[in-house]
Design an enzyme around this catalytic site. Structure first.
Site, PDB file in Angstrom:
ATOM      1  N   HIS A 109       3.277   1.188  -6.861  1.00  0.00           N
ATOM      2  CA  HIS A 109       2.072   1.386  -6.065  1.00  0.00           C
ATOM      3  C   HIS A 109       1.435   2.739  -6.410  1.00  0.00           C
ATOM      4  CE1 HIS A 109       3.271  -1.575  -2.584  1.00  0.00           C
ATOM      5  NE2 HIS A 109       2.928  -2.195  -3.700  1.00  0.00           N
ATOM      6  N   ASP A 213       9.333  -3.770   0.162  1.00  0.00           N
ATOM      7  CA  ASP A 213       9.374  -2.868  -0.992  1.00  0.00           C
ATOM      8  C   ASP A 213      10.712  -2.966  -1.722  1.00  0.00           C
ATOM      9  OD1 ASP A 213       6.819  -1.841  -0.795  1.00  0.00           O
ATOM     10  OD2 ASP A 213       7.420   0.026   0.179  1.00  0.00           O
ATOM     11  N   ILE A 430      -0.345   5.612   5.602  1.00  0.00           N
ATOM     12  CA  ILE A 430      -0.779   6.984   5.359  1.00  0.00           C
ATOM     13  C   ILE A 430      -2.093   7.296   6.080  1.00  0.00           C
ATOM     14  CG2 ILE A 430      -1.613   8.559   3.562  1.00  0.00           C
ATOM     15  CD1 ILE A 430       0.539   7.456   1.723  1.00  0.00           C
ATOM     16  N   THR A 431      -3.000   6.339   6.137  1.00  0.00           N
ATOM     17  CA  THR A 431      -4.260   6.602   6.835  1.00  0.00           C
ATOM     18  C   THR A 431      -4.039   6.777   8.336  1.00  0.00           C
ATOM     19  OG1 THR A 431      -4.669   4.209   6.905  1.00  0.00           O
ATOM     20  CG2 THR A 431      -5.732   5.460   5.150  1.00  0.00           C
TER      21      THR A 431
END
Length: 514
Positions: A109, A213, A430-431
């Protein structure tokens, strides 16, 4: 688990990332050095002298951020942007910055890691400084930081994992997903993990994005990872891997999965791999998703199509030729890791069959009394990260795994703030952390404007630097990191990788001439 604090423990009890003393450092420290100062001078006296030295200078808000992951950098970014005089020092226990972006984001990613460019611009500000290789709570206490700065923001994330708390969890072959992610992403503390991938089947406990993941990395053809920043050791192990099937197990049903549509789509489209989804697990789901929010509805529709619709010609051919598979198991809760006949490693997992009770947010999985055993040689627990207490002077809620706070203000400790996972728990992307950190930054600036923070000058890093020097701590600057960064990029070029990560802190220090 006892909070970490250098005052509590003998100095030799802590593993340290420090270079051997050079001739120059020995010559500078011939006088005896104690825990509270250098050359026999108490740390408190050193601090008072710094306060006197700075007392005649024009005041600049001195702010300290602990942690250099997304929460730390986004907090610093907001403070620097919205206060033209503020100076922000970022402390980090690792020698390198960026936290979860470097050590948590999957190597396939790379687009997610582009945020490092934003963080680098923040670090390059002449009002921002990075100090790596400093463990707050051990090398310097939170109280000492509070004495040196007008405000301290704790943004150190969630550096531990939730335990399964079931029999057999300690067997070889059982790992936390956090440690497994750290292994393939080059987190120094996980570089010796060496998971045995010689088994046919792996089980991932949990159905969030981290679970997908690790399942995806286990099943991705190694040639697809060769041009990523995955560590060479992990890539070598994956090339030899015998894992053919990965089961991703959740306590609740399909409607409650925690992964997002992007990660699911990647699993469905994974080369050389086919999904194993039981249509019976999705009966009645079509009717139940009509009223759910649109993102959740789109996710469920993709799951339904993969589980119940006939694949297209190309997809059917790809699945028919696939040598590996992954599947979702719902309404199953881990009860025991089953040992091999000789008792020396994991050989399976016993799952309690569950059903749902309650409605809405109160929905929970309860055991039905039935169990089933699932053979496997590798168990990865992905049931959540959790934060640790950093210092006995900082309030901490062990049940929730967060620092008690109101909009980022630490409860009952004026001038102390928190942002990110240690503020709200390990949720979101993350945002989400960006928005959360901006809120904390704004609250801090409001308090500063309202006169709620100390009004006199504070020495900032000058005082802390003296304390660290007296304790044999060697901070790493951002320019030092850029030297390490250049070395990693150079090592990766030969293999066509964006970088080959440095894993050994002592090697990093040698490269920096320490």
């Amino acid at each position: 688990m006892a909070p970490r604090c250098w005052r509590w423990w003998p100095w030799s009890a802590w593993p340290r990332t420090r270079p051997p003393p050079s001739e120059s450092t020995q010559s500078r420290s011939r006088a005896p050095v104690g825990l509270n100062g250098s050359a026999g001078r108490p740390a408190s006296a050193m601090y008072r002298s710094f306060c006197q030295q700075f007392s005649t200078q024009e005041q600049t808000p001195q702010i300290c951020v602990v942690g250099s992951g997304p929460a730390g950098f986004y907090t610093a970014q907001h403070l620097l942007k919205h206060h033209s005089q503020a100076h922000v020092d970022i402390y980090e226990k690792q020698l390198v910055p960026f936290g979860l972006v470097r050590f948590g984001v999957a190597p396939d990613h790379p687009e997610v890691k582009n945020v490092i460019n934003t963080f680098t611009r923040t670090a390059h500000s002449d009002r921002c400084a990075f100090h790596g290789n400093v463990v707050v709570g051990r090398d310097v206490t939170v109280q000492e930081l509070r004495d040196a700065y007008h405000a301290v923001v704790l943004s150190y994330g969630a550096e531990d994992h939730k335990a399964l708390e079931i029999p057999g969890e300690e067997l070889p072959g059982v790992f936390s997903a956090r440690a497994f992610v750290g292994w393939y992403n080059g987190l120094p503390e996980n570089r010796e993990l060496a998971p045995d991938l010689s088994c046919d089947t792996a089980v991932v406990l949990g159905q969030g994005n981290v679970a997908l993941d690790v399942a995806r990395i286990l099943l991705t053809p190694p040639e697809h990872l060769e041009k990523t920043d995955i560590t060479e050791a992990a890539l070598g192990a994956l090339r030899q891997s015998q894992v053919k099937t990965v089961w991703i197990v959740g306590r609740r049903g399909a409607l409650q999965v925690a992964f997002t549509i992007k990660e699911l789509r990647e699993m469905i489209q994974l080369p050389g791999t086919r999904p194993i989804l039981d249509p019976a697990d999705f009966l009645g789901l079509q009717d139940r998703i009509k009223e759910v929010p649109r993102p959740r509805k789109r996710l469920m529709e993709l799951l339904l199509r993969a589980a119940t619709e006939k694949p297209g010609v190309a997809e059917a051919a790809r699945w028919a030729s696939a040598s590996r598979a992954w599947g979702l198991r719902f309404f199953r809760s881990p009860q025991q890791v089953l040992p091999s006949p000789d008792g020396r490693r994991a050989a399976g997992i016993r799952l309690a069959v569950t059903r749902l009770e309650g409605v809405g947010e109160a929905t929970r999985a309860v055991p039905t009394g039935d169990v089933e055993d699932l053979p496997c040689g590798l168990v990865l627990s992905s049931i959540g990260y959790k934060s640790r207490p950093i210092d006995p002077s900082v309030p901490f809620d062990p049940k929730l795994g967060v620092i008690p706070n109101m909009e980022g203000r630490v409860v009952d400790v004026p001038g102390l703030y928190c942002s990110g996972w240690v503020k709200r728990g390990p949720t979101g992307v993350i945002t989400t952390t960006m928005t959360d950190s901006f809120v904390t930054g704004q609250i801090l600036l409001q308090d500063l404007k309202a006169g709620l923070l100390p009004s006199g000058p504070r020495p900032g890093y000058a005082a802390v630097k003296a304390l660290l020097g007296s304790r044999g701590v060697w901070p790493v600057s951002f320019s030092d990191w850029e030297k390490l960064d250049a070395e990693e990029v150079s090592r990766g070029q030969g293999a066509g990788k964006p970088r080959e990560k440095l894993l050994d802190p002592q090697e990093m220090l040698r490269l920096l001439g320490r």
